[in-house]
Design a protein around this motif. Sequence first.
Motif, PDB file in Angstrom:
ATOM      1  N   ASP A   1       0.812  -1.217   0.000  1.00 61.48           N
ATOM      2  CA  ASP A   1       0.000   0.000   0.000  1.00 61.48           C
ATOM      3  C   ASP A   1       0.843   1.264   0.000  1.00 61.48           C
ATOM      4  N   LEU A   2       2.139   1.156   0.289  1.00 61.75           N
ATOM      5  CA  LEU A   2       3.031   2.314   0.250  1.00 61.75           C
ATOM      6  C   LEU A   2       3.487   2.617  -1.170  1.00 61.75           C
ATOM      7  N   ASN A   3       3.186   1.721  -2.094  1.00 63.99           N
ATOM      8  CA  ASN A   3       3.571   1.896  -3.487  1.00 63.99           C
ATOM      9  C   ASN A   3       2.475   2.622  -4.258  1.00 63.99           C
ATOM     10  N   HIS A   4       2.732   2.812  -5.539  1.00 66.16           N
ATOM     11  CA  HIS A   4       1.744   3.421  -6.426  1.00 66.16           C
ATOM     12  C   HIS A   4       0.486   2.564  -6.454  1.00 66.16           C
ATOM     13  N   VAL A   5      -0.642   3.185  -6.727  1.00 62.29           N
ATOM     14  CA  VAL A   5      -1.932   2.487  -6.667  1.00 62.29           C
ATOM     15  C   VAL A   5      -1.981   1.305  -7.629  1.00 62.29           C
ATOM     16  N   THR A   6      -1.300   1.399  -8.788  1.00 58.84           N
ATOM     17  CA  THR A   6      -1.319   0.275  -9.724  1.00 58.84           C
ATOM     18  C   THR A   6      -0.629  -0.958  -9.127  1.00 58.84           C
ATOM     19  N   VAL A   7       0.429  -0.720  -8.362  1.00 56.43           N
ATOM     20  CA  VAL A   7       1.140  -1.822  -7.699  1.00 56.43           C
ATOM     21  C   VAL A   7       0.290  -2.393  -6.571  1.00 56.43           C
ATOM     22  N   SER A   8      -0.295  -1.506  -5.796  1.00 56.68           N
ATOM     23  CA  SER A   8      -1.119  -1.937  -4.665  1.00 56.68           C
ATOM     24  C   SER A   8      -2.317  -2.760  -5.121  1.00 56.68           C
ATOM     25  N   GLU A   9      -2.966  -2.322  -6.186  1.00 59.30           N
ATOM     26  CA  GLU A   9      -4.140  -3.049  -6.690  1.00 59.30           C
ATOM     27  C   GLU A   9      -3.747  -4.413  -7.242  1.00 59.30           C
ATOM     28  N   LEU A  10      -2.628  -4.482  -7.956  1.00 60.79           N
ATOM     29  CA  LEU A  10      -2.165  -5.774  -8.475  1.00 60.79           C
ATOM     30  C   LEU A  10      -1.829  -6.714  -7.329  1.00 60.79           C
ATOM     31  N   PHE A  11      -1.153  -6.201  -6.306  1.00 62.53           N
ATOM     32  CA  PHE A  11      -0.803  -7.037  -5.165  1.00 62.53           C
ATOM     33  C   PHE A  11      -2.058  -7.621  -4.514  1.00 62.53           C
ATOM     34  N   ARG A  12      -3.078  -6.798  -4.347  1.00 59.89           N
ATOM     35  CA  ARG A  12      -4.309  -7.286  -3.709  1.00 59.89           C
ATOM     36  C   ARG A  12      -4.984  -8.369  -4.536  1.00 59.89           C
ATOM     37  N   GLN A  13      -4.988  -8.210  -5.855  1.00 65.11           N
ATOM     38  CA  GLN A  13      -5.567  -9.248  -6.711  1.00 65.11           C
ATOM     39  C   GLN A  13      -4.842 -10.574  -6.524  1.00 65.11           C
ATOM     40  N   LEU A  14      -3.516 -10.506  -6.560  1.00 63.45           N
ATOM     41  CA  LEU A  14      -2.718 -11.726  -6.430  1.00 63.45           C
ATOM     42  C   LEU A  14      -2.805 -12.304  -5.024  1.00 63.45           C
ATOM     43  N   LEU A  15      -2.894 -11.432  -4.028  1.00 60.99           N
ATOM     44  CA  LEU A  15      -2.996 -11.891  -2.639  1.00 60.99           C
ATOM     45  C   LEU A  15      -4.268 -12.692  -2.429  1.00 60.99           C
ATOM     46  N   TRP A  16      -5.394 -12.170  -2.880  1.00 63.28           N
ATOM     47  CA  TRP A  16      -6.665 -12.878  -2.665  1.00 63.28           C
ATOM     48  C   TRP A  16      -6.755 -14.142  -3.500  1.00 63.28           C
ATOM     49  N   LEU A  17      -6.172 -14.123  -4.701  1.00 63.70           N
ATOM     50  CA  LEU A  17      -6.128 -15.346  -5.504  1.00 63.70           C
ATOM     51  C   LEU A  17      -5.313 -16.415  -4.786  1.00 63.70           C
ATOM     52  N   THR A  18      -4.151 -16.023  -4.267  1.00 68.14           N
ATOM     53  CA  THR A  18      -3.265 -16.974  -3.589  1.00 68.14           C
ATOM     54  C   THR A  18      -3.896 -17.528  -2.327  1.00 68.14           C
ATOM     55  N   LEU A  19      -4.370 -16.641  -1.464  1.00 71.77           N
ATOM     56  CA  LEU A  19      -4.944 -17.102  -0.205  1.00 71.77           C
ATOM     57  C   LEU A  19      -6.239 -17.876  -0.421  1.00 71.77           C
ATOM     58  N   GLY A  20      -7.009 -17.478  -1.423  1.00 72.43           N
ATOM     59  CA  GLY A  20      -8.244 -18.217  -1.720  1.00 72.43           C
ATOM     60  C   GLY A  20      -7.953 -19.644  -2.136  1.00 72.43           C
ATOM     61  N   ALA A  21      -6.955 -19.816  -3.020  1.00 71.30           N
ATOM     62  CA  ALA A  21      -6.584 -21.161  -3.463  1.00 71.30           C
ATOM     63  C   ALA A  21      -5.945 -21.947  -2.331  1.00 71.30           C
ATOM     64  N   TRP A  22      -5.029 -21.317  -1.605  1.00 76.31           N
ATOM     65  CA  TRP A  22      -4.329 -22.020  -0.526  1.00 76.31           C
ATOM     66  C   TRP A  22      -5.277 -22.434   0.597  1.00 76.31           C
ATOM     67  N   ALA A  23      -6.344 -21.707   0.805  1.00 77.67           N
ATOM     68  CA  ALA A  23      -7.290 -22.061   1.867  1.00 77.67           C
ATOM     69  C   ALA A  23      -8.078 -23.324   1.520  1.00 77.67           C
ATOM     70  N   VAL A  24      -8.165 -23.642   0.224  1.00 75.96           N
ATOM     71  CA  VAL A  24      -8.916 -24.831  -0.196  1.00 75.96           C
ATOM     72  C   VAL A  24      -8.060 -26.086  -0.101  1.00 75.96           C
ATOM     73  N   TYR A  25      -6.751 -25.946  -0.249  1.00 78.84           N
ATOM     74  CA  TYR A  25      -5.867 -27.114  -0.185  1.00 78.84           C
ATOM     75  C   TYR A  25      -6.081 -27.944   1.088  1.00 78.84           C
ATOM     76  N   PRO A  26      -6.114 -27.330   2.275  1.00 77.65           N
ATOM     77  CA  PRO A  26      -6.317 -28.160   3.484  1.00 77.65           C
ATOM     78  C   PRO A  26      -7.657 -28.883   3.500  1.00 77.65           C
ATOM     79  N   LEU A  27      -8.672 -28.280   2.905  1.00 72.77           N
ATOM     80  CA  LEU A  27      -9.987 -28.931   2.854  1.00 72.77           C
ATOM     81  C   LEU A  27      -9.915 -30.193   1.991  1.00 72.77           C
ATOM     82  N   ILE A  28      -9.237 -30.082   0.844  1.00 79.15           N
ATOM     83  CA  ILE A  28      -9.053 -31.267  -0.011  1.00 79.15           C
ATOM     84  C   ILE A  28      -8.217 -32.309   0.719  1.00 79.15           C
TER      85      ILE A  28
END
Length: 274
Positions: free
Chosen positions: A160-187
Amino acid sequence: MVCTTAYEITASGKFFMAVSFLILGGAAVVFSILASKAAPQKRKFFFVTILVNTVAALAYFTMLSGQGWTLSPTCRQVFSVRYLDWAITTPLLVLDLGLLAGVEMTDLIALMGLDVVMVFTGYMAALSLGNVKWMWFIFSSASFAGVASCLLRYFRACADLNHVTVSELFRQLLWLTLGAWAVYPLIWILAEGTNTVPVTFEALAYGFLDIASKAVFGGILLMNQPALDRVSNVKSTAGYQQGIPSGTYGATGASPQDRGSSSSSYEVVQGPVV
């Protein structure tokens, strides 16, 4: 324990593995082509992401070849190479996120180490029985909670200390990563944990998650050139090719006005303005 009947993958499961191999391998090839056209300052993201997809593709080739597996104490086929894949690729995904957010390298290495602990303890759980199995699973889940917490709090705060384009990209990748990783333990609970679902279903589910967290992750990251230009201090690929100097505002290429924060705050976190 002597296994008279083993729970193994079927032909359908191997088909899903073949599809996963082709997608991940294809992604690695495409990312390699893109890397050859990228400015040197941005190639670190390409190289890390290429390695992630290459290792994952080779792991699927290993499984398709009938290698890299063992039988658990419950006579279930456990693909050891899959855990080796995760032990290499998931820390590299953390590295991608850390480089994008501008995290201190010492902190980044520490979190990558915790990620390896998460995978190792998950593998030990898959090969154990009874209370020991679930104790290993608890250790793995606790490690995952630590990784997720650091990504959500510290890494996101740095992004969030970076430019908004960097911050927005990071958030997209963060939620994709954590969303997928949260399903692995369930499987894992349904598959290696309780032997409730067949190995073929496990292969399909893990394959889908691997593609999302590696190939799709890489596509979103590497196709966002404005954000990579900012975080790599490059004005544009065209500018680089024409010999135009890169931007002058720190590691991100974003001025304090672009980020909506004061220059003094920027200097404390990212270092002095060049």
